[in-house]
Write a protein that holds these residues in place. Structure first.
Motif, mmCIF file in Angstrom:
data_model
loop_
_atom_site.group_PDB
_atom_site.id
_atom_site.type_symbol
_atom_site.label_atom_id
_atom_site.label_comp_id
_atom_site.label_asym_id
_atom_site.label_seq_id
_atom_site.Cartn_x
_atom_site.Cartn_y
_atom_site.Cartn_z
ATOM 1 N N GLU A 1 0.833 -1.193 0.000
ATOM 2 C CA GLU A 1 0.000 0.000 0.000
ATOM 3 C C GLU A 1 0.870 1.246 0.000
ATOM 4 O OE1 GLU A 1 -4.074 0.151 2.049
ATOM 5 O OE2 GLU A 1 -2.823 -1.045 3.382
ATOM 6 N N THR A 2 0.590 2.129 -0.949
ATOM 7 C CA THR A 2 1.224 3.441 -0.943
ATOM 8 C C THR A 2 0.123 4.474 -1.117
ATOM 9 O OG1 THR A 2 1.565 3.445 -3.338
ATOM 10 C CG2 THR A 2 3.351 2.536 -1.980
ATOM 11 N N ARG A 3 0.501 5.712 -0.953
ATOM 12 C CA ARG A 3 -0.515 6.752 -1.075
ATOM 13 C C ARG A 3 -0.696 7.114 -2.550
ATOM 14 N NH1 ARG A 3 -0.771 12.575 2.041
ATOM 15 N NH2 ARG A 3 -2.681 13.231 1.060
ATOM 16 N N PRO A 4 -1.905 6.921 -3.090
ATOM 17 C CA PRO A 4 -2.113 7.296 -4.491
ATOM 18 C C PRO A 4 -1.936 8.804 -4.670
ATOM 19 C CG PRO A 4 -3.964 6.019 -3.639
ATOM 20 C CD PRO A 4 -3.140 6.435 -2.466
ATOM 21 N N TYR A 5 -1.483 9.189 -5.835
ATOM 22 C CA TYR A 5 -1.404 10.626 -6.135
ATOM 23 C C TYR A 5 -2.084 10.882 -7.468
ATOM 24 C CZ TYR A 5 2.494 9.580 -9.374
ATOM 25 O OH TYR A 5 3.264 9.091 -10.407
ATOM 26 N N GLY A 6 -2.339 12.153 -7.745
ATOM 27 C CA GLY A 6 -2.874 12.491 -9.054
ATOM 28 C C GLY A 6 -3.993 13.504 -9.002
ATOM 29 N N CYS A 7 -4.716 13.600 -10.119
ATOM 30 C CA CYS A 7 -5.901 14.438 -10.195
ATOM 31 C C CYS A 7 -7.054 13.703 -9.515
ATOM 32 C CB CYS A 7 -6.295 14.697 -11.647
ATOM 33 S SG CYS A 7 -5.013 15.460 -12.646
#
Lengths: 303, 211
Positions: free
Chosen positions: B201-207
């Motif tokens: 699990e990682t922190r999603p990034y983006g719009c």
């Protein structure tokens, strides 16, 4: 209780000359900006054109700063240092230059002396339970620095940002440190400075915070509304549902944190406090996490 | 528990049943509590590609599946197609397509939004020579089911139908360029080797997904 350190909402609103958001969006209530913004308006400006940066010296509270003004096109927003579920925080970089743009380190007195301080952000709620922390109007970042006044025109600040409305655009810009701010900028700078979070002691806020059993518990007796913004985290430590739990029309707030918080030495963020008389305060919150040595003993019975 | 992630639509849990390979079936049209969490069976869905082909997750029973939430104009997606010689998603497709890995992109933006516009999606797919099928989820049902909030947000589902990875594509959350650690590739290598995903699990990034 009349308290000079509690700032009047009306005064801040009056000073915020270029605020463009309705009150509901600025206070985090309601459904956020996207509900009233055009969804697919034709976009002709670039990310560079939608935000303009200026840099001026500013002194307050015995400190000197470079005040970096982000002039944001109405209807658009940039992000706080913790952008929230989406988006990206702006970044700043200072470069010494001479009049021809060449680096001239040797005789430059300018030096940053601390971390950049950002005013309180606003909640930006979108469909799907998406919560971002943004600036929906022009805003000023304060960079503690020495030698600012001697560096006018000789130091350039470069900034990168992501600016969003219904769509997002990356942008960047540069500005040399100017001699003095314009009157309009000065009003904006002062309004932004008033929204910098300070310690509970400095804000004269009776903040009672603790972290136990995976929850951050906040109590400010007498508060009418509390809004919490978690600090950025590189290790997945953060609230699991700030969308619902990060705001409360009460004097208490409780946020469940991710299981990674078991490894956190510190749980931190900033708190917006509204009182029944309209006064508001902006307070830093920092409590020992489960991994802090002696955390359990230290905070037992704080509440 | 998923950091920064939680089902926001606690409205009605539809009939849920387990199918053979551990894939959960749900009522596609009802709003569900998202149960797309690492270690749990990936919720079943059925969508249509932008070219009109119906696809169900259960079509790929026994295969490793990578899901990507897609947007044609989001800077965080665009940056992965900027280097024509090393486009993150196309390169990944080419490297793993012969290893029993299926790649599916899902666009959950509403059709009235620029990011959900069919013509825009088609022209971008062509421009980028994007190799993944793009599944249109205009009412956001599958996006909400998976709790997707950003583009590109990634899931890796192992051959048993269990979510093995959820999070960002890589370690650079800025819109400037790809990072130097691709979490999905790491997860795929470990899944294909029969190993436990070390960074699941990682922190999603983006719009934000434009529901």
């Amino acid at each position: 209780m009349a308290n000079p350190i509690w700032r009047s909402s009306a005064a801040i609103a009056a000073a915020c000359l270029v605020c463009t958001l309705p009150a509901s969006a600025q206070t985090g209530k309601g459904k956020g900006m996207e509900s009233f913004l055009p969804q697919t308006k034709e976009q002709t400006k670039t990310g560079d054109e939608l935000v303009k940066v200026r840099a001026v010296p500013y002194a307050a509270g015995g400190e000197t700063f470079v005040a970096v003004v982000f002039d944001i096109e109405p209807g658009w927003h940039i992000y706080w240092q913790n952008p929230g579920d989406s988006g990206a925080a702006p970044s700043l970089e200072f470069t010494p230059t001479d009049d021809k743009g060449a680096v001239r380190y040797g005789d430059m007195p300018f030096q940053t002396t601390g971390s950049t301080r950002w005013p309180m952000p606003e909640r930006h709620e979108s469909a799907g339970g998406i919560l971002d922390f943004v600036y929906g109007h022009s805003v000023v970042a304060f960079v503690p620095a020495g030698g600012v006044t001697q560096s006018q025109g000789r130091v350039t600040v470069g900034a990168d940002w992501l600016v969003c409305r219904d769509v997002c655009l990356p942008g960047s810009g540069q500005a040399r440190i100017q001699a003095t701010p314009s009157e309009a900028d000065l009003a904006l700078i002062q309004a932004s400075f008033e929204r910098l979070p300070t310690s509970a002691f400095m804000a004269n806020v009776d903040l009672r915070a603790s972290f136990s059993e995976g929850k951050l518990n906040i109590h400010v007796p007498g508060a009418k509304q509390l809004i919490f913004f978690p600090d950025p985290s590189e290790d997945m430590v953060g609230p699991t549902d700030a969308f619902h739990e990060g705001i409360a029309d009460a004097d208490k707030l409780s946020l469940q944190y991710s299981h990674e918080s078991q490894n956190a030495k510190v749980i931190s963020g900033v708190l917006e406090v509204h009182r029944a008389d309209g006064a508001e305060a902006f307070v830093q919150v920092s409590v020992p996490g489960p991994a802090a040595s002696g955390a359990a003993e230290e905070h037992k019975g704080t509440e | 528990m998923k950091p920064f992630k939680k089902a926001m639509l606690g409205i009605a849990i539809g009939a849920t049943a387990l199918l053979g390979a551990g894939i959960a079936t749900v009522q596609a049209e009802s709003q569900m509590s998202a149960k797309a969490e690492v270690g749990l069976a990936a919720p079943e869905f059925k969508l249509t590609t932008i070219d009109g082909k119906a696809i169900s997750l259960s079509d790929y029973k026994g295969k490793t599946v990578v899901l990507m939430w897609f947007s044609p104009k989001c800077p965080f997606v665009v940056k992965h197609f900027a280097d024509k010689d090393n486009q993150t998603f196309n390169t990944m497709y080419n490297d793993y397509k012969d290893k029993d890995v299926v790649f599916l992109a899902i666009n959950s933006a509403k059709p009235t939004h620029a990011y959900g516009d069919v013509a825009t999606n088609k022209s971008t797919i062509k421009e980028w020579n994007f190799q993944w099928p793009v599944l249109m989820d205009g009412d956001g049902t599958v996006g909400r089911l998976y709790g997707a909030r950003t583009t590109p947000e990634m899931f890796v589902i192992n051959k048993d139908g269990v979510i093995a990875y959820h999070g960002a594509i890589d370690n650079d959350g800025s819109p400037k360029g790809p990072g130097d650690v691709n979490y999905v590739r790491q997860a795929l290598d470990e899944v294909l080797a029969g190993e436990t995903v070390s960074n699941s699990e990682t922190r999603p990034y983006g719009c934000s997904v434009k529901y």
